[in-house]
Design a protein around this motif. Structure first.
Motif, PDB file in Angstrom:
ATOM      1  N   PHE A 195      -5.719  27.899  33.412  1.00  0.00           N
ATOM      2  CA  PHE A 195      -6.649  29.025  33.529  1.00  0.00           C
ATOM      3  C   PHE A 195      -5.814  30.237  33.931  1.00  0.00           C
ATOM      4  O   PHE A 195      -5.412  30.382  35.082  1.00  0.00           O
ATOM      5  CB  PHE A 195      -7.704  28.708  34.591  1.00  0.00           C
ATOM      6  CG  PHE A 195      -8.809  29.716  34.709  1.00  0.00           C
ATOM      7  CD1 PHE A 195     -10.006  29.553  34.020  1.00  0.00           C
ATOM      8  CD2 PHE A 195      -8.676  30.837  35.523  1.00  0.00           C
ATOM      9  CE1 PHE A 195     -11.034  30.476  34.143  1.00  0.00           C
ATOM     10  CE2 PHE A 195      -9.699  31.763  35.652  1.00  0.00           C
ATOM     11  CZ  PHE A 195     -10.887  31.578  34.957  1.00  0.00           C
ATOM     12  N   ASP A 196      -5.522  31.095  32.951  1.00  0.00           N
ATOM     13  CA  ASP A 196      -4.568  32.198  33.147  1.00  0.00           C
ATOM     14  C   ASP A 196      -5.309  33.532  33.111  1.00  0.00           C
ATOM     15  O   ASP A 196      -5.620  34.062  32.041  1.00  0.00           O
ATOM     16  CB  ASP A 196      -3.497  32.133  32.051  1.00  0.00           C
ATOM     17  CG  ASP A 196      -2.408  33.187  32.219  1.00  0.00           C
ATOM     18  OD1 ASP A 196      -2.505  33.994  33.151  1.00  0.00           O
ATOM     19  OD2 ASP A 196      -1.462  33.187  31.407  1.00  0.00           O
ATOM     20  N   LEU A 197      -5.585  34.071  34.281  1.00  0.00           N
ATOM     21  CA  LEU A 197      -6.295  35.345  34.413  1.00  0.00           C
ATOM     22  C   LEU A 197      -5.380  36.334  35.130  1.00  0.00           C
ATOM     23  O   LEU A 197      -5.210  36.278  36.344  1.00  0.00           O
ATOM     24  CB  LEU A 197      -7.601  35.149  35.191  1.00  0.00           C
ATOM     25  CG  LEU A 197      -8.515  36.369  35.334  1.00  0.00           C
ATOM     26  CD1 LEU A 197      -8.972  36.884  33.971  1.00  0.00           C
ATOM     27  CD2 LEU A 197      -9.723  36.031  36.206  1.00  0.00           C
ATOM     28  N   GLY A 198      -4.777  37.213  34.343  1.00  0.00           N
ATOM     29  CA  GLY A 198      -3.823  38.168  34.910  1.00  0.00           C
ATOM     30  C   GLY A 198      -4.409  39.550  35.065  1.00  0.00           C
ATOM     31  O   GLY A 198      -5.611  39.728  35.254  1.00  0.00           O
ATOM     32  N   GLY A 199      -3.536  40.554  34.922  1.00  0.00           N
ATOM     33  CA  GLY A 199      -3.980  41.926  35.091  1.00  0.00           C
ATOM     34  C   GLY A 199      -4.696  42.478  33.880  1.00  0.00           C
ATOM     35  O   GLY A 199      -5.590  43.315  34.000  1.00  0.00           O
ATOM     36  N   GLY A 200      -4.280  42.011  32.682  1.00  0.00           N
ATOM     37  CA  GLY A 200      -4.869  42.592  31.488  1.00  0.00           C
ATOM     38  C   GLY A 200      -5.354  41.615  30.454  1.00  0.00           C
ATOM     39  O   GLY A 200      -6.087  41.995  29.536  1.00  0.00           O
ATOM     40  N   THR A 201      -4.964  40.349  30.572  1.00  0.00           N
ATOM     41  CA  THR A 201      -5.355  39.361  29.560  1.00  0.00           C
ATOM     42  C   THR A 201      -5.842  38.080  30.224  1.00  0.00           C
ATOM     43  O   THR A 201      -5.527  37.798  31.377  1.00  0.00           O
ATOM     44  CB  THR A 201      -4.177  39.022  28.624  1.00  0.00           C
ATOM     45  OG1 THR A 201      -3.091  38.504  29.404  1.00  0.00           O
ATOM     46  CG2 THR A 201      -3.713  40.245  27.869  1.00  0.00           C
TER      47      THR A 201
END
Length: 617
Positions: A195-201
């Motif tokens: 589950f990859d929730l970064g700054g922009g994507t």
């Protein structure tokens, strides 16, 4: 051959290398393990990272951020149009490609998004070279799993401009899965959801891990969802509040919006550990101070739609993998935005708390995995990861538009790559002598509703009735996710092909020009640093001399000598104040003038030789 792994993020970037049987995160020149993906152009030079981010309040129209949201997109993209309203820098439309327009060293300058991304990549490359004491030419760079062909090619171009041979672009969640798998050091088979929730994507990827084999089962996501969007919701909320309270409209005050954005970003981070916080900006607009509070509950309400969409994407990924949530062994959290309590609570409610893995650093996991893959691809033969095997997937279906406008899917989404798929088709009109192939990616039935990738034409077809002339069309997706389409006329053997990239992709000539520009920027940076070091040396010498004659050595100097030295010191201090980062020769001349006055005086007083040593450094 040393190969580095780079996580080129929307908000932050990170570089790592595998050596001594482990991954090492390489700090930047300020000692930080993570570098903000910000670039700022001042009157004198260029700043990258946290020092660039600090320029935002005073240099907002030349401070660039979130450039990854532009890379590989068109100017008329609705997302670009929405984002540019919240940016202080200016975009121009160059044949439907968004370009950044700023003033640099007194002259207008136009940058492609790839150039700005290349500046961040080059700073990470330089940090690695200084830390490892080797020349770096090769790298593995990560991209969001949902990046399309255009965006992947643009990322490779950015690497080339930065002087890097991009051996591979790897999906960010796949890289994170590698980091998790290597950390666990177990041969037991596991189904892991990244589950990859970064700054922009935002990406969700399901990976089956066994030994050092990483088999991606399905992926999904949104290339325009992340912490920056949460900030934007807060910014818009407080702009409305400010306008309502003060009966004004600050929506065009870009400097004020920038300052408010930084305050909102900080508030968002505080709300991960506190239930309420204050947002305060002095002189926000028309000299009016702004102060307001926000609770964690209000923050969650503002972003409810975004948070709920993350779980919907999780469900879609599970469906694509033909799996139930009970089959997932671990959920690995990646990206700074996974620290938000609401995000974690939603995942815990869906999967159960025991399945949520929090052991790997969400800010560094992607770079970790990229470095491991980089080592695997190098010739170093490091025993720890030489057996690493990765099987990734196509994030979006690929196909072509038929005569009726339908999307004819050739490669279905979540097909394992590399892959080669064939499709047979025929002429759609009587007596046509050429056939045009329009290539798309997406899941909609009508081709026009999907993302257009490119087109090519096969000419010299024998004139015949509709459907007589046949074609064999081949879609090849390589391990980087880059698509090549070839079509051959069966009767003549004539064929044509296209490697799908951006219709506005940089030409070799443009890349060469940008590489030369990058070299000039690097030289400018070196010269700036050398000038700055000379200024610091001069400044330290001036104050050392001044403090000596007004302090411990004042009783050894005559009033005349003391006055002469102090006046010279004050003159240099004023000169430094009026000349920001002067030329090296000018600073050296001031140093020589100071020494010329000080040497005969200090040579004749006790302990004076100690002060004169500053002129020998």
């Amino acid at each position: 051959m040393t190969v580095i792994g780079i996580d080129l993020g929307t908000s932050n970037s990170c570089v790592a290398v595998y050596r001594k049987d482990q991954v090492e995160i390489i700090p930047n020149d300020q000692g930080e393990r993570v570098t903000p993906s910000w670039v700022s152009f001042t009157d004198d030079g260029r700043l990258i990272g946290n020092v660039a981010k600090q320029e935002v309040s005073t240099n907002f129209d030349r401070t660039l951020f979130q450039i990854k949201r532009l890379i590989g997109r068109t100017y008329d993209d609705p997302m670009v149009q929405a984002d540019m309203k919240l940016w202080g820098f200016s975009l121009i439309n160059d044949d439907n490609k968004p370009k950044i327009s700023i003033e640099y060293q007194g002259r207008p300058k136009i940058f492609d998004p790839e150039e700005i991304s290349a500046m961040i990549l080059e700073s990470l490359k330089t940090a690695a070279e200084e830390r490892l004491d080797v020349t770096i030419t090769d790298a593995v760079i990560t991209v969001p799993a949902y990046f399309n062909n255009t965006q992947r090619n643009a990322t490779i171009d950015a690497g080339r401009i930065a002087g890097l041979n991009v051996l591979r672009v790897i999906n960010e969640p796949t890289a994170a899965a590698i980091a998790y798998g290597l950390e666990k050091k177990t041969n037991e088979e596991q189904n892991v959801l990244i589950f990859d929730l970064g700054g922009g994507t935002f990406d969700v990827t399901i990976v089956k891990i066994k030994n050092k084999i990483f088999d991606v089962r399905a992926t999904g996501g949104d290339t325009h969802l992340g912490g920056d969007d949460f900030d934007n919701r807060m910014v818009n909320h407080f702009i409305s509040e400010f306008n309502r309270k003060n009966d004004c409209d600050m929506s065009q005050n870009k400097r004020g919006i920038y300052r408010l954005r930084i305050a909102c970003e900080n508030a968002k981070k505080r709300l991960s550990t506190a239930t309420n916080t204050t947002v305060q900006v002095d002189g926000l607009h028309n000299g009016i101070d702004f102060k307001s509070s926000i609770t964690r509950a209000k923050f969650e309400v503002l972003n409810r739609e975004y948070f709920e969409n993350t779980i919907k994407t999780v469900k879609d990924a599970l469906s694509s993998a033909a799996m139930d949530k009970s089959e997932i062994d671990k959920v690995v959290l990646v990206g700074g935005s996974t620290r938000i309590p609401k995000v974690r609570n939603l995942l815990q409610d869906f999967f159960g708390e025991k399945k949520i893995n929090k052991t790997i650093n969400p800010d560094e996991a992607v770079a970790n995995g990229a470095a491991a893959l980089a080592s695997n691809m190098s010739n170093s033969g490091l025993s720890g990861i030489k057996d690493l095997k990765i099987s990734d997937v196509v994030p979006l279906s690929l196909g072509w538009k038929d005569g009726g406008g339908d999307m004819i899917t050739v490669v279905k989404r979540n097909t394992k790559i590399p892959t080669k798929k064939w499709n047979r088709n025929q002429t759609s009109k009587d007596y046509q002598t050429e056939s045009t192939f329009c290539i798309y990616e997406g899941e909609r039935a009508a081709a026009k509703d999907n993302h257009f990738l490119g087109m090519f034409c096969v000419k010299g077809i024998p004139a015949a009735l509709r459907g007589v002339e046949k074609f064999k069309t081949c879609f090849i997706v390589d391990e980087n996710g880059i698509l090549t389409v070839t079509s051959r006329n069966v009767s003549t053997g004539k064929e044509n092909q296209i490697t799908i990239d951006n219709s506005g992709k940089l030409s070799e000539r443009e890349i060469k020009r940008m590489i030369e520009d990058a070299k000039r920027f690097k030289q400018d940076d070196i010269e700036w640093k050398e000038r700055s070091e000379q200024v610091h040396k001069l400044e330290n010498s001036v104050y050392a001399v001044k403090h000596a004659v007004t302090g411990e050595m004042s009783h050894n100097c005559s009033d005349t000598d003391k006055k002469q030295i102090i006046e010279n010191c004050e003159e240099i201090i004023n000169w430094l104040r009026d000349n920001r980062n002067p030329q090296i020769l000018d600073s050296k001349k001031k140093m020589a003038d100071l020494e010329k006055i000080c040497r005969p005086i200090f040579e004749n007083i006790r302990d004076g030789s100690e002060i004169l040593r500053i002129f020998q450094k």
